[in-house]
Write a protein that holds these residues in place. Structure first.
Motif, PDB file in Angstrom:
ATOM      1  N   LEU A 174      -4.191   8.959  -4.310  1.00  0.00           N
ATOM      2  CA  LEU A 174      -3.657   7.910  -3.458  1.00  0.00           C
ATOM      3  C   LEU A 174      -3.159   8.517  -2.161  1.00  0.00           C
ATOM      4  O   LEU A 174      -2.684   9.651  -2.140  1.00  0.00           O
ATOM      5  CB  LEU A 174      -2.504   7.189  -4.159  1.00  0.00           C
ATOM      6  N   ARG A 175      -3.256   7.728  -1.080  1.00  0.00           N
ATOM      7  CA  ARG A 175      -2.718   8.170   0.204  1.00  0.00           C
ATOM      8  C   ARG A 175      -1.918   7.031   0.824  1.00  0.00           C
ATOM      9  O   ARG A 175      -2.333   5.872   0.779  1.00  0.00           O
ATOM     10  CB  ARG A 175      -3.836   8.595   1.155  1.00  0.00           C
ATOM     11  N   TYR A 176      -0.778   7.395   1.415  1.00  0.00           N
ATOM     12  CA  TYR A 176       0.093   6.417   2.058  1.00  0.00           C
ATOM     13  C   TYR A 176       1.044   7.180   2.960  1.00  0.00           C
ATOM     14  O   TYR A 176       1.164   8.412   2.866  1.00  0.00           O
ATOM     15  CB  TYR A 176       0.876   5.603   1.014  1.00  0.00           C
ATOM     16  N   ASP A 177       1.719   6.481   3.848  1.00  0.00           N
ATOM     17  CA  ASP A 177       2.698   7.109   4.731  1.00  0.00           C
ATOM     18  C   ASP A 177       4.067   7.096   4.082  1.00  0.00           C
ATOM     19  O   ASP A 177       4.541   6.045   3.619  1.00  0.00           O
ATOM     20  CB  ASP A 177       2.761   6.357   6.069  1.00  0.00           C
ATOM     21  N   ASN A 178       4.696   8.268   4.045  1.00  0.00           N
ATOM     22  CA  ASN A 178       6.015   8.378   3.431  1.00  0.00           C
ATOM     23  C   ASN A 178       7.064   7.584   4.208  1.00  0.00           C
ATOM     24  O   ASN A 178       6.957   7.388   5.426  1.00  0.00           O
ATOM     25  CB  ASN A 178       6.458   9.846   3.367  1.00  0.00           C
ATOM     26  N   SER A 179       8.096   7.188   3.485  1.00  0.00           N
ATOM     27  CA  SER A 179       9.268   6.563   4.092  1.00  0.00           C
ATOM     28  C   SER A 179      10.469   6.878   3.225  1.00  0.00           C
ATOM     29  O   SER A 179      10.393   6.765   1.990  1.00  0.00           O
ATOM     30  CB  SER A 179       9.107   5.046   4.189  1.00  0.00           C
ATOM     31  N   PRO A 180      11.597   7.283   3.826  1.00  0.00           N
ATOM     32  CA  PRO A 180      12.803   7.524   3.013  1.00  0.00           C
ATOM     33  C   PRO A 180      13.354   6.255   2.391  1.00  0.00           C
ATOM     34  O   PRO A 180      14.127   6.317   1.429  1.00  0.00           O
ATOM     35  CB  PRO A 180      13.781   8.142   4.014  1.00  0.00           C
ATOM     36  N   ASN A 181      12.940   5.089   2.926  1.00  0.00           N
ATOM     37  CA  ASN A 181      13.391   3.822   2.354  1.00  0.00           C
ATOM     38  C   ASN A 181      12.544   3.379   1.168  1.00  0.00           C
ATOM     39  O   ASN A 181      12.890   2.410   0.491  1.00  0.00           O
ATOM     40  CB  ASN A 181      13.366   2.730   3.433  1.00  0.00           C
ATOM     41  N   GLY A 182      11.442   4.057   0.952  1.00  0.00           N
ATOM     42  CA  GLY A 182      10.615   3.765  -0.207  1.00  0.00           C
ATOM     43  C   GLY A 182       9.371   2.965   0.119  1.00  0.00           C
ATOM     44  O   GLY A 182       9.388   2.059   0.948  1.00  0.00           O
ATOM     45  N   VAL A 183       8.272   3.312  -0.537  1.00  0.00           N
ATOM     46  CA  VAL A 183       7.014   2.588  -0.461  1.00  0.00           C
ATOM     47  C   VAL A 183       6.687   2.090  -1.864  1.00  0.00           C
ATOM     48  O   VAL A 183       6.621   2.884  -2.814  1.00  0.00           O
ATOM     49  CB  VAL A 183       5.870   3.488   0.064  1.00  0.00           C
ATOM     50  N   GLN A 184       6.507   0.771  -2.016  1.00  0.00           N
ATOM     51  CA  GLN A 184       6.109   0.193  -3.296  1.00  0.00           C
ATOM     52  C   GLN A 184       4.599   0.357  -3.448  1.00  0.00           C
ATOM     53  O   GLN A 184       3.828  -0.106  -2.596  1.00  0.00           O
ATOM     54  CB  GLN A 184       6.465  -1.290  -3.341  1.00  0.00           C
TER      55      GLN A 184
ATOM     56  N   GLY B 168       9.924   9.614   0.714  1.00  0.00           N
ATOM     57  CA  GLY B 168       9.709  10.901   1.351  1.00  0.00           C
ATOM     58  C   GLY B 168      10.074  10.838   2.812  1.00  0.00           C
ATOM     59  O   GLY B 168      10.367   9.770   3.357  1.00  0.00           O
ATOM     60  N   PRO B 169      10.055  11.968   3.491  1.00  0.00           N
ATOM     61  CA  PRO B 169      10.469  12.012   4.895  1.00  0.00           C
ATOM     62  C   PRO B 169       9.530  11.222   5.800  1.00  0.00           C
ATOM     63  O   PRO B 169       8.312  11.227   5.623  1.00  0.00           O
ATOM     64  CB  PRO B 169      10.467  13.505   5.229  1.00  0.00           C
ATOM     65  N   GLU B 170      10.116  10.593   6.771  1.00  0.00           N
ATOM     66  CA  GLU B 170       9.383   9.780   7.730  1.00  0.00           C
ATOM     67  C   GLU B 170       8.392  10.628   8.536  1.00  0.00           C
ATOM     68  O   GLU B 170       8.675  11.767   8.894  1.00  0.00           O
ATOM     69  CB  GLU B 170      10.398   9.136   8.675  1.00  0.00           C
ATOM     70  N   GLY B 171       7.222  10.059   8.778  1.00  0.00           N
ATOM     71  CA  GLY B 171       6.243  10.724   9.630  1.00  0.00           C
ATOM     72  C   GLY B 171       5.301  11.654   8.899  1.00  0.00           C
ATOM     73  O   GLY B 171       4.487  12.331   9.537  1.00  0.00           O
ATOM     74  N   ILE B 172       5.380  11.733   7.582  1.00  0.00           N
ATOM     75  CA  ILE B 172       4.516  12.635   6.811  1.00  0.00           C
ATOM     76  C   ILE B 172       3.625  11.811   5.896  1.00  0.00           C
ATOM     77  O   ILE B 172       4.108  10.973   5.121  1.00  0.00           O
ATOM     78  CB  ILE B 172       5.359  13.635   5.984  1.00  0.00           C
ATOM     79  N   GLN B 173       2.316  12.039   5.993  1.00  0.00           N
ATOM     80  CA  GLN B 173       1.396  11.350   5.096  1.00  0.00           C
ATOM     81  C   GLN B 173       1.523  11.944   3.698  1.00  0.00           C
ATOM     82  O   GLN B 173       1.594  13.168   3.525  1.00  0.00           O
ATOM     83  CB  GLN B 173      -0.046  11.466   5.574  1.00  0.00           C
ATOM     84  N   ALA B 174       1.535  11.067   2.711  1.00  0.00           N
ATOM     85  CA  ALA B 174       1.676  11.510   1.327  1.00  0.00           C
ATOM     86  C   ALA B 174       0.341  11.482   0.607  1.00  0.00           C
ATOM     87  O   ALA B 174      -0.507  10.623   0.866  1.00  0.00           O
ATOM     88  CB  ALA B 174       2.677  10.627   0.592  1.00  0.00           C
ATOM     89  N   SER B 175       0.164  12.436  -0.290  1.00  0.00           N
ATOM     90  CA  SER B 175      -0.912  12.420  -1.272  1.00  0.00           C
ATOM     91  C   SER B 175      -0.267  12.339  -2.644  1.00  0.00           C
ATOM     92  O   SER B 175       0.790  12.942  -2.868  1.00  0.00           O
ATOM     93  CB  SER B 175      -1.764  13.687  -1.190  1.00  0.00           C
ATOM     94  N   ALA B 176      -0.896  11.620  -3.552  1.00  0.00           N
ATOM     95  CA  ALA B 176      -0.407  11.567  -4.935  1.00  0.00           C
ATOM     96  C   ALA B 176      -1.614  11.453  -5.856  1.00  0.00           C
ATOM     97  O   ALA B 176      -2.518  10.645  -5.604  1.00  0.00           O
ATOM     98  CB  ALA B 176       0.540  10.387  -5.135  1.00  0.00           C
ATOM     99  N   ARG B 177      -1.652  12.277  -6.890  1.00  0.00           N
ATOM    100  CA  ARG B 177      -2.745  12.201  -7.860  1.00  0.00           C
ATOM    101  C   ARG B 177      -2.171  11.849  -9.230  1.00  0.00           C
ATOM    102  O   ARG B 177      -1.201  12.468  -9.677  1.00  0.00           O
ATOM    103  CB  ARG B 177      -3.541  13.501  -7.923  1.00  0.00           C
ATOM    104  N   PHE B 178      -2.802  10.840  -9.871  1.00  0.00           N
ATOM    105  CA  PHE B 178      -2.397  10.381 -11.193  1.00  0.00           C
ATOM    106  C   PHE B 178      -3.563  10.501 -12.165  1.00  0.00           C
ATOM    107  O   PHE B 178      -4.727  10.286 -11.786  1.00  0.00           O
ATOM    108  CB  PHE B 178      -1.964   8.910 -11.152  1.00  0.00           C
ATOM    109  N   ARG B 179      -3.242  10.814 -13.401  1.00  0.00           N
ATOM    110  CA  ARG B 179      -4.216  10.746 -14.493  1.00  0.00           C
ATOM    111  C   ARG B 179      -4.101   9.358 -15.120  1.00  0.00           C
ATOM    112  O   ARG B 179      -2.993   8.906 -15.451  1.00  0.00           O
ATOM    113  CB  ARG B 179      -3.899  11.838 -15.534  1.00  0.00           C
ATOM    114  N   CYS B 180      -5.208   8.656 -15.250  1.00  0.00           N
ATOM    115  CA  CYS B 180      -5.190   7.344 -15.893  1.00  0.00           C
ATOM    116  C   CYS B 180      -6.559   7.089 -16.525  1.00  0.00           C
ATOM    117  O   CYS B 180      -7.561   7.704 -16.155  1.00  0.00           O
ATOM    118  CB  CYS B 180      -4.822   6.236 -14.906  1.00  0.00           C
ATOM    119  N   SER B 181      -6.610   6.184 -17.464  1.00  0.00           N
ATOM    120  CA  SER B 181      -7.829   6.013 -18.266  1.00  0.00           C
ATOM    121  C   SER B 181      -8.874   5.141 -17.592  1.00  0.00           C
ATOM    122  O   SER B 181     -10.040   5.158 -17.971  1.00  0.00           O
ATOM    123  CB  SER B 181      -7.464   5.414 -19.630  1.00  0.00           C
ATOM    124  N   ARG B 182      -8.463   4.361 -16.589  1.00  0.00           N
ATOM    125  CA  ARG B 182      -9.382   3.402 -15.988  1.00  0.00           C
ATOM    126  C   ARG B 182      -9.462   3.591 -14.481  1.00  0.00           C
ATOM    127  O   ARG B 182      -8.479   3.964 -13.838  1.00  0.00           O
ATOM    128  CB  ARG B 182      -8.937   1.972 -16.301  1.00  0.00           C
TER     129      ARG B 182
END
Length: 735
Positions: free
Chosen positions: A720-730, A676-690
């Motif tokens: 989940l929360r993390y800082d976006n990067s156009p180079n990718g966050v693992q 994602g674009p540099e300088g923007i905090q990301a939110s991501a929500r996943f459904r999972c069983s555990r």
């Protein structure tokens, strides 16, 4: 591995940008349209390609930085005679520039653009967008236009303001000139790319809606583009700037952004319905006008966004124009002095939305509210009637953003600016729960069965005219087969007198309405009322459609007339038909698109009740992606939700403020790469069983850190929360 449909070759989402690549607006869409054909074009194309984007070109077709052409540097002769002029002999200039006029699209101009764009073909772009073929209604006075008139009509040029006939014919010529130009450019460069590179290059036309061009007093090819084989599709340039244009309902003039946007996207959908051409719906998180606050921009952006998503037949989007002005620009603070950058929460929210838009191609769609679909017929010729010999240019002039420049307007000029006849036929129905769809009348003669999806159609010739007599044969067959046609008009429009097919030849009619009634087997001089025609019906309301916007009692009469027409058509087909044509009044519209729910509740409607959903939903218009067990959408508000009951098995991505193309499920958890674009905090929500035990974030340089997360036991989802990067966050989520 759980794959997500984010292959860039699908070109589901894109944006346009005139500047060089920058990580702060690397939005991670499928494609980017580099804007403009200036000197550093090749470098800009290469930079975006290196970042993995499918690269297109966009350039203006009616205006641009083409001073070298105007000033004679291209072929040795000046071309200022091709600049559009008004009746005061003034050049019509784009925006605030002094040397960028709107152009009369001559053959020489078309060939100039072709040579300019050839550079982009050589640089390897996969598609070209020829933006905004626009001719001002007040134009038609330049020497080039006079020459084109004499060639096309084989008669001396007439000033468009001389008669209504001259005005109408001038507009028809303007459409022809831009259709000719687009056809010439597209076909020439398609052949060039095929011969030189054995490549199939595509051409698209980003264009405002027929509704907006008519209200803002432009002429453009619109549905005529369907007759050009070299055009592969369109971008619907509908955004807050167009949708905030005021209109009148029940005599009140104000902005109705959601309703206007809903109608605009609806008519744009008609440019691809029944064809294999592509359509992208445009959204803009801000607007061309830089004077608004971020709060105002967000509110109106959501209105246009949700309005577009209520049209499920389109699932491609231009997520924004000019991202640089969004992510690097500053705008006024709310209630105090100073300017600020985009709020962090809004930046995150926008990234959630644009990544959600890439998942809107959902075959499973269902209306959650019983909104009867009613078509309101609209023709390109509506653009031809936006000037009149009796109207003063000073009183009806426009700036490009569609606002009046007159200091004082009479009521007749306000009616002109507001285009009340059209809104008089649409808003009274939409406000009471009908899913009003503007239907392109011109297409009824192009595509067999084009009207079959509609049980009711509303029509008036007081602000537009039918292109050919054959359209009435199509309408008559549709009515006889069970359709309910409502005709609204009092015959007062001066444009009934223009030289056209209904008043030429041996058999003449005072208006096209009379010819339509004859085709229906009724008297040309029909009295108002409801008439059975075959298995269908005609209802005739003898008022000018503008009155249905200006007077609440006339809006009531229109709704009653539509109901009577539906009842008459249904009664001839039996009890089941009556039930299927029932119009239940309501203030809400809600549509399911796969796991997504799109909802809006209208103001100025039948009541003020909220639209309520119970279950388990994720709010996609909130940067925190909260899980909600009850959602209540109140009048004037809209919602975009993810229904967790529709999530599949295993690990499921619900929403993210990043591009996530694949999710790898492991015994120890799951992992993905987020971009994602540099300088923007990301939110991501996943459904999972555990419930996760920890989250590990890996940067592009190989370093790792602990990631933040919040588990919601009731919904079995993790935020989940993390800082976006156009180079990718693992990202690794471990049980």
């Amino acid at each position: 591995m759980s794959l997500i449909s984010r292959d860039r070759s699908n070109e589901l989402t894109g944006f346009q940008e005139g500047g060089p690549y920058h990580p702060s607006y690397d939005l991670q869409t499928d494609f980017v349209m580099v804007y403009g054909i200036r000197g550093d074009l090749k470098e800009r194309i290469r930079a975006w390609k290196d970042k993995g984007y499918v690269v297109h070109l966009m350039t203006g077709v009616s205006w641009g930085g083409y001073q070298h052409y105007l000033n004679g540097e291209v072929d040795g002769r000046t071309h200022w005679d091709e600049a559009q002029k008004n009746r005061r002999n003034e050049h019509i200039i784009h925006g605030t520039s002094v040397d960028i006029p709107y152009m009369v699209p001559t053959i020489a101009y078309a060939d100039f653009l072709t040579e300019q764009i050839r550079v982009a073909v050589d640089a390897g772009v996969e598609a070209i967008h020829l933006e905004e073929p626009e001719f001002w209604v007040e134009g038609g006075y330049s020497d080039a236009f006079k020459r084109e008139w004499e060639i096309y009509y084989r008669e001396p040029w007439q000033p468009p303001h001389a008669t209504v006939d001259a005005q109408y014919r001038a507009s028809k010529l303007k459409v022809h000139l831009y259709a000719r130009t687009l056809d010439r450019i597209c076909n020439t460069l398609k052949e060039y790319a095929k011969v030189k590179y054995d490549r199939n290059i595509r051409f698209y036309v980003p264009t405002h809606s027929l509704i907006n061009y008519t209200q803002w007093r432009f002429v453009s090819p619109e549905s005529k583009l369907l007759e050009l084989p070299g055009v592969d599709g369109y971008i619907a340039q509908v955004w807050t700037g167009t949708a905030q244009t005021p209109n009148v309902y029940n005599g009140v003039r104000k902005e109705r952004t959601f309703e206007t946007a809903f109608l605009e996207y609806g008519i744009m959908q008609e440019l691809v319905r029944g064809t294999d051409r592509r359509m992208w719906f445009l959204h803009d998180p801000i607007a061309d006008d830089p004077k608004h606050t971020w709060e105002d921009y967000r509110q109106n952006y959501i209105r246009t966004l949700v309005a577009s998503l209520l049209h499920p037949h389109v699932s491609r989007y231009e997520v924004c124009p000019w991202p640089r002005r969004i992510y690097q620009g500053t705008y006024p603070k709310q209630g105090e002095e100073g300017r600020v950058n985009i709020p962090a929460a809004y930046a995150t929210e926008l990234q959630v939305v644009l990544n959600t838009l890439a998942d809107m191609d959902q075959p499973d769609t269902e209306w959650l509210t019983s909104n009867l679909q009613i078509g309101v017929l609209l023709a390109d010729s509506a653009m031809f009637q936006r000037n009149h010999p009796d109207w003063s240019e000073e009183a009806t002039g426009f700036k490009y953003d569609g606002t009046e420049v007159a200091s004082a307007l009479g009521s007749e000029f306000m009616e002109l600016l507001d285009w009340s006849p059209f809104y008089g036929l649409t808003l009274p129905l939409l406000k009471h729960g009908a899913a009003v769809r503007p239907v392109q009348l011109d297409n009824a003669g192009r595509f067999a069965g084009y009207l079959d999806d509609y049980k009711a159609l509303v029509l008036s010739y007081e602000y537009m005219k039918p292109e050919s007599a054959g359209l009435h044969n199509v309408l008559a067959e549709w009515v006889k087969d069970g359709g309910a046609l409502v005709y609204v008009g009092d015959g007062s429009d001066d444009f009934h007198q223009v030289r056209e097919w209904w008043n030429q030849g041996a058999k003449k009619y005072a208006s096209p309405m009379e010819h339509l009634f004859t085709c229906l087997g009724l008297e040309a001089a029909l009295q108002p009322g409801v008439y059975s025609v075959g298995r269908g019906s005609l209802a005739y309301l003898n008022v000018h459609p503008a009155q249905c916007a200006l007077q609440a009692d006339m809006a009531d009469q229109l709704r009653l007339t539509v109901r009577e027409a539906l009842a008459a058509a249904g009664s001839s087909q039996g009890r089941d038909a009556i039930a299927s044509q029932q119009w239940d009044t309501m203030n809400s519209m809600a549509l399911r698109r796969g796991p997504y729910v799109v909802a809006a509740v209208l103001e100025e409607s039948v009541d003020t009740q909220p639209f309520v959903l119970n279950g388990m939903y994720v709010d996609l218009l909130n940067a925190d992606l909260p899980v909600l067990h009850e959602v209540a959408v109140v009048p004037g508000q809209q919602a975009l939700l993810y229904d967790l009951s529709r999530a599949g098995d295993g690990v499921q991505l619900v929403a993210a403020a990043s591009r996530i193309d694949a999710v790898e499920e492991r015994d120890s958890g799951f992992a993905f790469v987020a971009k994602g674009p540099e300088g923007i905090q990301a939110s991501a929500r996943f459904r999972c069983s555990r419930k996760p035990e920890r989250v590990v974030l890996g940067a592009a340089d190989g370093s790792k850190s602990q990631g933040a997360y919040v588990w919601d036991e009731a919904s079995k989802t993790v935020l989940l929360r993390y800082d976006n990067s156009p180079n990718g966050v693992q990202v690794e989520v471990l049980w």
